[in-house]
Design a protein around this motif. Structure first.
Motif, PDB file in Angstrom:
ATOM      1  N   ILE A  25     158.517  -5.675  50.966  1.00 19.25           N
ATOM      2  CA  ILE A  25     158.409  -7.047  51.442  1.00 19.25           C
ATOM      3  C   ILE A  25     159.031  -7.912  50.367  1.00 19.25           C
ATOM      4  CG2 ILE A  25     156.855  -8.912  52.126  1.00 19.25           C
ATOM      5  CD1 ILE A  25     154.807  -6.721  52.920  1.00 19.25           C
ATOM      6  N   TRP A  82     160.892  -6.003  55.013  1.00 14.75           N
ATOM      7  CA  TRP A  82     160.553  -7.257  55.672  1.00 14.75           C
ATOM      8  C   TRP A  82     161.051  -8.358  54.761  1.00 14.75           C
ATOM      9  CZ3 TRP A  82     154.763  -6.383  57.382  1.00 14.75           C
ATOM     10  CH2 TRP A  82     154.731  -5.366  58.357  1.00 14.75           C
ATOM     11  N   LEU A  96     147.966 -11.402  51.282  1.00  7.77           N
ATOM     12  CA  LEU A  96     148.312 -10.020  51.603  1.00  7.77           C
ATOM     13  C   LEU A  96     147.532  -9.014  50.764  1.00  7.77           C
ATOM     14  CD1 LEU A  96     152.218 -10.278  51.811  1.00  7.77           C
ATOM     15  CD2 LEU A  96     150.526 -10.598  53.638  1.00  7.77           C
ATOM     16  N   VAL A  99     153.290 -12.190  58.346  1.00  8.85           N
ATOM     17  CA  VAL A  99     153.455 -10.937  57.599  1.00  8.85           C
ATOM     18  C   VAL A  99     152.111 -10.232  57.474  1.00  8.85           C
ATOM     19  CG1 VAL A  99     154.019  -9.954  55.337  1.00  8.85           C
ATOM     20  CG2 VAL A  99     155.518 -11.670  56.353  1.00  8.85           C
ATOM     21  N   ARG A 100     151.066 -10.992  57.183  1.00  4.09           N
ATOM     22  CA  ARG A 100     149.732 -10.402  57.059  1.00  4.09           C
ATOM     23  C   ARG A 100     149.316  -9.715  58.357  1.00  4.09           C
ATOM     24  NH1 ARG A 100     144.953 -10.126  54.516  1.00  4.09           N
ATOM     25  NH2 ARG A 100     143.063 -10.421  55.717  1.00  4.09           N
ATOM     26  N   LEU A 105     151.362  -6.589  58.817  1.00  6.88           N
ATOM     27  CA  LEU A 105     150.972  -5.553  57.850  1.00  6.88           C
ATOM     28  C   LEU A 105     149.622  -4.942  58.225  1.00  6.88           C
ATOM     29  CD1 LEU A 105     151.823  -4.076  55.303  1.00  6.88           C
ATOM     30  CD2 LEU A 105     150.770  -5.903  53.949  1.00  6.88           C
ATOM     31  N   ALA A 152     146.134  -1.520  51.115  1.00  6.11           N
ATOM     32  CA  ALA A 152     147.459  -0.948  50.881  1.00  6.11           C
ATOM     33  C   ALA A 152     147.702  -0.967  49.380  1.00  6.11           C
ATOM     34  CB  ALA A 152     148.528  -1.754  51.604  1.00  6.11           C
TER      35      ALA A 152
END
Length: 132
Positions: free
Chosen positions: A60, A78, A9, A120-121, A124, A14
């Motif tokens: 997260i 999340w 991630l 999740v990646r 995101l 970000a």
């Protein structure tokens, strides 16, 4: 879950913020090698943590008090769940009746976080790109 499991991630454009007050030795090494803001010393209680969460766009987290605090605050969260999660997260759904701002990412195999992190990646990357 080890912090190193989240490394895929960290390449996303970000700003990452650690909400962890106390860091395990193995995770401290990872934190030292990634660009993540840390406020462990300043987080003396849940009100400090809640104040920091209120300034974030998204949290997260695995199933911890931080996930529940974020959901209770109505902030997007999340939650990364094990294959057999706590009963509160129910089964076979990616949302929570208790926390409308929660999105659930579940393991498909016991102890395997790579599939969860991949999903999740992808989510995101879509969020950062502005894709809804």
């Amino acid at each position: 879950m080890r912090l190193a499991d989240l490394l895929p991630l960290f390449g996303i454009d970000a700003t990452f913020v650690s909400l962890q007050k106390d860091v395990r030795a193995g995770d401290a090494e990872v934190l030292g090698n990634c660009d993540m803001l840390q406020f462990g010393e300043e987080l003396t209680d849940f009100s400090d943590t809640a104040a920091l969460i209120s300034r974030l766009d998204l949290v997260i987290s695995v199933d911890t008090s931080i996930a529940h605090l974020t959901g209770a605050l109505g902030k997007p969260v999340w939650v990364l769940l094990t294959r057999v999660p706590d009963w509160r997260w129910l089964l076979d759904r990616d949302d929570s009746p208790w926390y409308p701002t929660a999105r659930l990412f579940r393991q498909s195999d016991a102890r395997a976080w790579d599939g969860v992190i991949a999903r999740v990646r992808e989510a995101l990357l879509e969020l950062v790109a502005g894709v809804e």
